[in-house]
Design an enzyme around this catalytic site. Structure first.
Site, mmCIF file in Angstrom:
data_model
loop_
_atom_site.group_PDB
_atom_site.id
_atom_site.type_symbol
_atom_site.label_atom_id
_atom_site.label_comp_id
_atom_site.label_asym_id
_atom_site.label_seq_id
_atom_site.Cartn_x
_atom_site.Cartn_y
_atom_site.Cartn_z
ATOM 1 N N GLU A 93 0.786 -1.328 0.097
ATOM 2 C CA GLU A 93 -0.136 0.049 0.053
ATOM 3 C C GLU A 93 0.942 1.000 0.065
ATOM 4 O O GLU A 93 1.903 1.406 0.708
ATOM 5 C CB GLU A 93 -0.905 0.177 1.420
ATOM 6 N N CYS A 106 2.891 7.919 2.304
ATOM 7 C CA CYS A 106 3.733 6.727 3.139
ATOM 8 C C CYS A 106 3.937 5.756 2.225
ATOM 9 O O CYS A 106 3.107 5.256 1.448
ATOM 10 C CB CYS A 106 2.463 6.571 4.105
ATOM 11 N N CYS A 113 6.791 -8.571 6.184
ATOM 12 C CA CYS A 113 7.965 -8.419 6.870
ATOM 13 C C CYS A 113 8.448 -9.441 7.662
ATOM 14 O O CYS A 113 7.654 -10.187 8.470
ATOM 15 C CB CYS A 113 7.327 -7.114 7.799
ATOM 16 N N CYS A 117 6.261 -8.157 14.554
ATOM 17 C CA CYS A 117 5.954 -7.475 15.562
ATOM 18 C C CYS A 117 4.559 -8.159 16.196
ATOM 19 O O CYS A 117 3.547 -8.524 15.160
ATOM 20 C CB CYS A 117 5.900 -6.085 15.649
ATOM 21 N N CYS A 120 1.204 -6.191 14.867
ATOM 22 C CA CYS A 120 1.317 -5.858 13.477
ATOM 23 C C CYS A 120 0.871 -6.851 12.429
ATOM 24 O O CYS A 120 1.507 -8.118 12.266
ATOM 25 C CB CYS A 120 2.691 -5.087 13.084
ATOM 26 N N GLY A 172 6.789 -3.225 5.849
ATOM 27 C CA GLY A 172 8.054 -3.756 5.621
ATOM 28 C C GLY A 172 8.984 -2.807 6.677
ATOM 29 O O GLY A 172 8.702 -1.807 7.186
ATOM 30 N N GLU A 173 10.194 -3.372 6.934
ATOM 31 C CA GLU A 173 11.170 -2.847 7.770
ATOM 32 C C GLU A 173 12.122 -2.240 6.662
ATOM 33 O O GLU A 173 12.869 -3.075 6.178
ATOM 34 C CB GLU A 173 11.811 -3.879 8.595
ATOM 35 N N SER A 226 10.485 2.729 15.993
ATOM 36 C CA SER A 226 9.111 2.094 16.623
ATOM 37 C C SER A 226 9.555 1.512 18.036
ATOM 38 O O SER A 226 10.072 0.437 18.236
ATOM 39 C CB SER A 226 8.754 1.059 15.672
ATOM 40 N N CYS A 346 1.882 10.114 12.023
ATOM 41 C CA CYS A 346 0.753 9.404 12.605
ATOM 42 C C CYS A 346 -0.350 9.278 11.879
ATOM 43 O O CYS A 346 -1.195 8.093 12.020
ATOM 44 C CB CYS A 346 0.312 10.508 13.749
HETATM 45 N N1 SAH Z 1 8.872 -1.655 9.967
HETATM 46 C C1 SAH Z 1 9.013 -0.087 10.230
HETATM 47 C C2 SAH Z 1 7.944 0.558 9.281
HETATM 48 C C3 SAH Z 1 6.521 0.344 9.315
HETATM 49 S S1 SAH Z 1 5.509 -0.029 10.599
HETATM 50 C C4 SAH Z 1 8.608 0.066 11.930
HETATM 51 O O1 SAH Z 1 8.230 -0.869 12.580
HETATM 52 O O2 SAH Z 1 8.812 1.216 12.289
HETATM 53 C C5 SAH Z 1 4.829 1.686 10.639
HETATM 54 C C6 SAH Z 1 4.465 1.935 12.334
HETATM 55 O O3 SAH Z 1 3.213 1.413 12.400
HETATM 56 C C7 SAH Z 1 5.340 1.246 13.263
HETATM 57 O O4 SAH Z 1 5.428 2.404 14.304
HETATM 58 C C8 SAH Z 1 4.520 0.275 13.680
HETATM 59 O O5 SAH Z 1 4.812 -0.235 14.887
HETATM 60 C C9 SAH Z 1 3.256 0.715 13.693
HETATM 61 N N2 SAH Z 1 2.122 -0.386 13.543
HETATM 62 C C10 SAH Z 1 2.173 -1.565 13.246
HETATM 63 N N3 SAH Z 1 1.016 -2.215 13.528
HETATM 64 C C11 SAH Z 1 0.156 -1.565 14.065
HETATM 65 C C12 SAH Z 1 -1.122 -1.576 14.593
HETATM 66 N N4 SAH Z 1 -1.760 -2.409 14.276
HETATM 67 N N5 SAH Z 1 -1.574 -0.734 15.197
HETATM 68 C C13 SAH Z 1 -1.099 0.693 15.330
HETATM 69 N N6 SAH Z 1 0.113 0.891 14.774
HETATM 70 C C14 SAH Z 1 0.871 -0.357 14.285
HETATM 71 FE FE1 SF4 Z 2 5.121 -4.341 11.371
HETATM 72 FE FE2 SF4 Z 2 7.249 -2.669 11.257
HETATM 73 FE FE3 SF4 Z 2 7.304 -4.654 13.000
HETATM 74 FE FE4 SF4 Z 2 7.730 -5.236 10.340
HETATM 75 S S1 SF4 Z 2 8.750 -4.017 11.888
HETATM 76 S S2 SF4 Z 2 6.540 -6.489 11.832
HETATM 77 S S3 SF4 Z 2 6.236 -3.603 9.582
HETATM 78 S S4 SF4 Z 2 5.802 -2.893 13.023
#
Ligand code: SAH
Ligand code: SF4
Length: 385
Positions: A93, A106, A113, A117, A120, A172-173, A226, A346
């Site tokens: 996306e 974005c 990924c 996490c 996520c 993705g990261e 994050s 945000c």
């Molecule tokens: N992989 C990178 C960038 C993509 S995720 C990272 O983790 O920073 C972008 C942001 O969305 C991150 O801060 C992530 O923790 C947050 N995020 C992921 N899943 C989410 C969810 N279900 N609700 C709110 N934020 C979320």
């Molecule tokens: Fe999701 Fe970012 Fe964690 Fe990957 S690193 S699983 S995109 S929150």
């Protein structure tokens, strides 16, 4: 016949080298790059200030090919989301958030990924593959010129720029797809491409420490980290990468990054999870954790998805948590649905993450399409402009 070279894959230096191979001077590469990234050209015939012989040469060897758009939706608040095909049934996306004085895009860097996490849904899909430079920068190229087209703004040099900020916060990261991400970043900053300042481009990472150092040397854009937890035990369970790069290493990397960063703070993203990481005690622990790192906090109300087993903290809890950080002198914002707080990140996350919960559904849809329309459905095709 050899495959055509996709010129969207090249950073400024590589394009100069490519033109050199064709016997062209470096200024031709600059012209070509402006045609592609500033004027949105995908057809060499449009490039009228390039010699006809060069245009003919390019036509036989190269093309300008962004990933195909599968769907394109605009919400009532103006947020526009594209689902972009990156081949083999993978889609990512790209989200545009218009605000009064800026437009933020974005961008995704991987299909799926590997970090996984707990909160996520991208992580839950597992890792599919790294995006190429053309697929990463192609999201910006496609979005900028689609936005102009929708507004009736010309694609050429006089066309009013729609995207003023970029956040690498999609799927993705980014630091685990380092080289293509950095190449794309360099194009975003280049004066003959998008010419964005380093302050207006933000990369978000879950904390790949060695790559944060590498980024500070190769392309120090604004940084978001994050965090999501105030101690290692908690973070180990939420962001598995923490076992490899624990908090003291992450804080050290943030401090080192700031020596090279375009902004004098790191943005910490903190997903608010009910009863998991949202107590007063967690907030106080956070203050101690970040005491040597100039920072701002973005509290992100968790966007639930079915298999997570997690819920979003209540509004009052989020407010009280924010207040503790504010009282300690840390600038703290809470993501609002309209994305009207100070950090554009945000707002992006809101739209992006919400939609992300439907990715499985869309993948299913893609495979249904392929059964129906044949295995070539969804292959990368040229976007008609
Ligand atoms: N992989 C990178 C960038 C993509 S995720 C990272 O983790 O920073 C972008 C942001 O969305 C991150 O801060 C992530 O923790 C947050 N995020 C992921 N899943 C989410 C969810 N279900 N609700 C709110 N934020 C979320
Ligand atoms: Fe999701 Fe970012 Fe964690 Fe990957 S690193 S699983 S995109 S929150």
């Amino acid at each position: 016949m050899t495959a055509l070279t996709n010129l969207l894959d090249f950073d400024p230096q590589q394009l100069t080298a490519y033109c050199g191979e064709l016997g062209e001077k470096p200024f031709r590469a600059k012209q070509l790059q402006r045609w592609i990234h500033q004027f949105g050209a995908s057809n060499f015939d449009e490039m009228t200030d390039l010699a006809k012989s060069l245009r003919e040469k390019l036509k036989t060897r190269a093309h300008i090919l962004a990933p195909a758009v599968i769907s394109d939706h605009t919400s009532t608040d103006g947020t526009r989301k594209w689902l972009v095909d990156v081949g083999q049934g993978n889609a990512v996306e790209t989200v545009f958030i218009p605000e009064e004085n800026r437009g933020t895009l974005c961008i995704s860097t991987q299909a799926g990924c590997a970090v996984n996490c707990r909160f996520c849904s991208t992580g839950k899909q597992g890792f599919n593959r790294n995006l190429t430079v053309a697929e990463i920068i192609g999201q910006l190229w496609m979005a900028e010129f689609e936005l102009r087209k929708s507004k009736g703004i010309e694609a050429g040099p006089k066309g009013e720029r729609q995207i003023t900020n970029v956040v690498m916060m999609g799927m993705g990261e980014p630091l685990l797809n380092f080289e293509p991400t950095v190449t794309a970043l360099k194009l975003m900053l280049d004066d003959n491409a998008y010419g964005l300042s380093r302050r207006r481009v933000t990369l978000s990472t879950s904390g790949v420490v060695p790559m944060m150092d590498k980024l500070s040397q190769e392309c120090a854009v604004a940084l978001a980290v994050s965090l999501h937890a105030s101690n290692d035990t908690l973070r180990d369970g939420l962001v598995p990468l923490n076992k490899k790069y624990p908090l003291h290493e992450l804080m050290g990397a943030c401090q080192r990054y700031l020596e090279f960063a375009p902004r004098d703070f790191v943005t910490f993203e903190y997903c608010m999870l009910d009863g998991v990481n949202d107590s007063d005690q967690h907030a106080r622990e956070l203050i101690a954790l970040v005491k040597n790192v100039p920072c701002k906090f973005n509290l992100i109300p968790f966007n639930p998805f079915p298999e997570s087993g997690l819920t979003r903290s209540g509004n009052m809890r989020i407010k009280m948590f924010a207040q503790i950080l504010l009282d300690a002198g840390i600038v703290t914002t809470v993501r609002k649905t309209r994305g009207d707080d100070i950090d554009a990140a945000c707002g992006q996350l809101a739209g992006e993450v919400k939609d992300r919960t439907r990715v499985q559904e869309r993948m299913q849809q893609m495979s249904e399409y392929q059964t129906k329309f044949g295995p070539n459905f969804g292959k990368i095709v040229e976007i008609k402009k």
